[in-house]
Structures are given as structure tokens and as C-alpha cells.
Scaffold this motif. Sequence first.
Motif, PDB file in Angstrom:
ATOM      1  N   ARG A  27      40.956  40.214  22.039  1.00  0.00           N
ATOM      2  CA  ARG A  27      40.160  39.246  22.782  1.00  0.00           C
ATOM      3  C   ARG A  27      38.722  39.296  22.332  1.00  0.00           C
ATOM      4  NH1 ARG A  27      37.452  39.915  28.251  1.00  0.00           N
ATOM      5  NH2 ARG A  27      36.513  38.199  27.112  1.00  0.00           N
ATOM      6  N   VAL A  68      34.776  36.699  23.056  1.00  0.00           N
ATOM      7  CA  VAL A  68      34.245  35.423  23.522  1.00  0.00           C
ATOM      8  C   VAL A  68      34.530  34.357  22.460  1.00  0.00           C
ATOM      9  CG1 VAL A  68      32.441  36.569  24.857  1.00  0.00           C
ATOM     10  CG2 VAL A  68      31.956  35.825  22.530  1.00  0.00           C
ATOM     11  N   PRO A  69      34.479  33.068  22.838  1.00  0.00           N
ATOM     12  CA  PRO A  69      34.738  32.009  21.848  1.00  0.00           C
ATOM     13  C   PRO A  69      33.830  32.130  20.628  1.00  0.00           C
ATOM     14  CG  PRO A  69      34.717  31.092  24.068  1.00  0.00           C
ATOM     15  CD  PRO A  69      34.297  32.523  24.202  1.00  0.00           C
ATOM     16  N   ASN A  70      34.403  31.838  19.467  1.00  0.00           N
ATOM     17  CA  ASN A  70      33.691  31.848  18.191  1.00  0.00           C
ATOM     18  C   ASN A  70      33.215  33.257  17.809  1.00  0.00           C
ATOM     19  OD1 ASN A  70      32.772  30.468  15.900  1.00  0.00           O
ATOM     20  ND2 ASN A  70      30.704  30.295  16.703  1.00  0.00           N
ATOM     21  N   SER A  71      33.954  34.263  18.227  1.00  0.00           N
ATOM     22  CA  SER A  71      33.593  35.636  17.865  1.00  0.00           C
ATOM     23  C   SER A  71      34.334  36.114  16.617  1.00  0.00           C
ATOM     24  CB  SER A  71      33.876  36.590  19.027  1.00  0.00           C
ATOM     25  OG  SER A  71      35.244  36.537  19.410  1.00  0.00           O
ATOM     26  N   HIS A 127      41.877  34.716  25.765  1.00  0.00           N
ATOM     27  CA  HIS A 127      40.500  34.301  25.996  1.00  0.00           C
ATOM     28  C   HIS A 127      39.955  34.951  27.262  1.00  0.00           C
ATOM     29  CE1 HIS A 127      40.323  31.633  22.694  1.00  0.00           C
ATOM     30  NE2 HIS A 127      41.161  30.744  23.172  1.00  0.00           N
ATOM     31  N   ASP A 174      48.497  32.931  19.159  1.00  0.00           N
ATOM     32  CA  ASP A 174      47.054  32.701  19.160  1.00  0.00           C
ATOM     33  C   ASP A 174      46.753  31.248  19.519  1.00  0.00           C
ATOM     34  OD1 ASP A 174      44.343  32.629  18.694  1.00  0.00           O
ATOM     35  OD2 ASP A 174      44.510  32.759  16.510  1.00  0.00           O
ATOM     36  N   PRO A 175      46.208  31.022  20.728  1.00  0.00           N
ATOM     37  CA  PRO A 175      46.009  31.941  21.846  1.00  0.00           C
ATOM     38  C   PRO A 175      47.108  31.748  22.879  1.00  0.00           C
ATOM     39  CG  PRO A 175      44.683  30.008  22.214  1.00  0.00           C
ATOM     40  CD  PRO A 175      45.472  29.757  20.941  1.00  0.00           C
ATOM     41  N   ASN A 194      46.904  30.692  25.903  1.00  0.00           N
ATOM     42  CA  ASN A 194      46.797  29.524  26.786  1.00  0.00           C
ATOM     43  C   ASN A 194      47.412  28.271  26.177  1.00  0.00           C
ATOM     44  OD1 ASN A 194      44.880  28.999  24.848  1.00  0.00           O
ATOM     45  ND2 ASN A 194      43.151  28.854  26.259  1.00  0.00           N
ATOM     46  N   GLU A 230      45.868  26.466  17.583  1.00  0.00           N
ATOM     47  CA  GLU A 230      44.490  25.997  17.484  1.00  0.00           C
ATOM     48  C   GLU A 230      44.092  25.708  16.035  1.00  0.00           C
ATOM     49  OE1 GLU A 230      42.160  27.704  21.391  1.00  0.00           O
ATOM     50  OE2 GLU A 230      41.903  28.758  19.503  1.00  0.00           O
ATOM     51  N   LYS A 238      37.973  36.220  16.338  1.00  0.00           N
ATOM     52  CA  LYS A 238      39.266  36.861  16.634  1.00  0.00           C
ATOM     53  C   LYS A 238      40.336  36.436  15.642  1.00  0.00           C
ATOM     54  CE  LYS A 238      39.414  35.098  20.788  1.00  0.00           C
ATOM     55  NZ  LYS A 238      38.114  34.395  20.799  1.00  0.00           N
ATOM     56  N   SER A 239      40.494  35.128  15.474  1.00  0.00           N
ATOM     57  CA  SER A 239      41.545  34.620  14.583  1.00  0.00           C
ATOM     58  C   SER A 239      41.271  34.979  13.132  1.00  0.00           C
ATOM     59  CB  SER A 239      41.677  33.099  14.741  1.00  0.00           C
ATOM     60  OG  SER A 239      42.010  32.755  16.071  1.00  0.00           O
TER      61      SER A 239
END
Length: 245
Positions: A4, A6-9, A160, A118-119, A121, A36, A11-12
Motif C-alpha cells: 500500500r 498513498v496515490p502516485n507513490s 489504497h 492491483d488494486p 477496489n 488500472e 506501488k504498481s
Amino acid sequence: MVVRGVPNSGKSEWIDALLCNINESSGWTFALFSMENKVRDHARKLMEKHLKKPFFSAGYPGSVERLSEEDLARGKEWLNNTFHLIRCEDDCLPSVKWVLQLAKAAVLRHGVRGLVIDPYNELDHQRPPSMGETRIYESMLTKIKRFARHHSCHVWFVAHPRQLHQWNGGPPSLYDISGSAHFINKCDNGIVIHRNRDPKTIPLDQVQVCVRKVRNKVVGTIGDASLSYNRITGEFMDIDQTAKR
């Protein structure tokens, strides 16, 4: 493994680089449920990491050698042999049961050793009125763990965080995952990916890999590692290795 951040960190990006490294060192192949990412964009990023060359030349400073036609042919063959996509292209959200059924087929037919979700959600979380949200997540994670153990298939599960209105800019906690604390309770390993956003402190290309949970001590230990992200090729390298270059 729950991953996990935060967004745009990143991860992918980090997971993709990890898969390329595992394939190079151990020959693993993988099933990808990564809704995504557009298929062509994801293929390009994976090839760049594998071949260590950019797909495009525009926009990069200095002289950068991009992929040749021969590189592209080798990259396509590598992609076909290494990754098996799990896609749902209609309007409905797939269930975790549907994803695991296709992942099982990939294990039996192609011998894949790893599954990336991924992810989470992007999965259907509908539940009967009598079942609470916490129970839904517990059931989903139990199914994934049973699949992983029964088929000897490692699962990376990208989650997330909750709302970030109280975020202080540092690496978030695993307990901040949106949905339920069952993510940290159920997982065998928990990792937080955190990217620096303040150029006054450390370089913007520096990424922290924060290992926050290790159930089996043979696998590793809790701790942090700092890596340098190469935007041109998508590689993650040790800070010391980057300095030598």
C-alpha cells in the motif's frame, strides 16, 4: 503480501520491477489482474524494466538509447512467456472468485508462481444486507490466502489508503487501508511504498520501501530500504549503486 501507499507513490511501478527481477533471477511467471493499467501501456513499462531501455526517446535529457526493433521483438516474446493477463472488459466489476478461478487456470496450464491484484477496489464487493463490510473483507482475504497456499502461488495485493485529510506527508500505516484492518491481520507480509515529494529534503527520485509486517522470519525482517527510481527505464536501484553510475 499487501502493498500500500498513498496515490502516485509508485506501488504498481515497484511491483512491476520486482516481478521483472524475480523472473530474471528465478524464472517465475505471473498472472496479472491490473485493471488500472491499459494493456499496451503496461506492456511498454514492463519491457522497459526488462530490457533497461526506454520505449520512446523524446523528453529525456542527453543521449538515451531507445528500444530497437530487435529489442522490441525480444521484449514481446518475453512478455508472452512471462505474463498472463486477467482482464474484465465489460461494465461489471469482477468478483474475487472469478479472478481466482482464472488465476487457478493460469497456475495449472502455464505454471505461474505469482498473482498480482492491483488494486483491490477493482473487485466487486457486493454483500447481502445481513453481512457487514468487515465480514466481506475477511471472507475475501481468506479465499485469497487459501488459493495462495493450495497452489503455492504468491499473491501481491495492492490496497489504497483511507481518506488522506489527516496525512502528514510521511509513510502511511498499514492500518489506514480503506475497508478493514483485516488486511494487516490476514496478510503474511505488509509493505508500504512511499515516494518523496519535497525536493528540499531528499531527491525526488528516492523511494522508501517500508517492510511493516513479516509473519515468517525466514522470509526477512521488518525495516526500511531506500531506492532510487530511474524514470527513463523504470528501474529501482540501490542508492549506492546509483551514486557509482
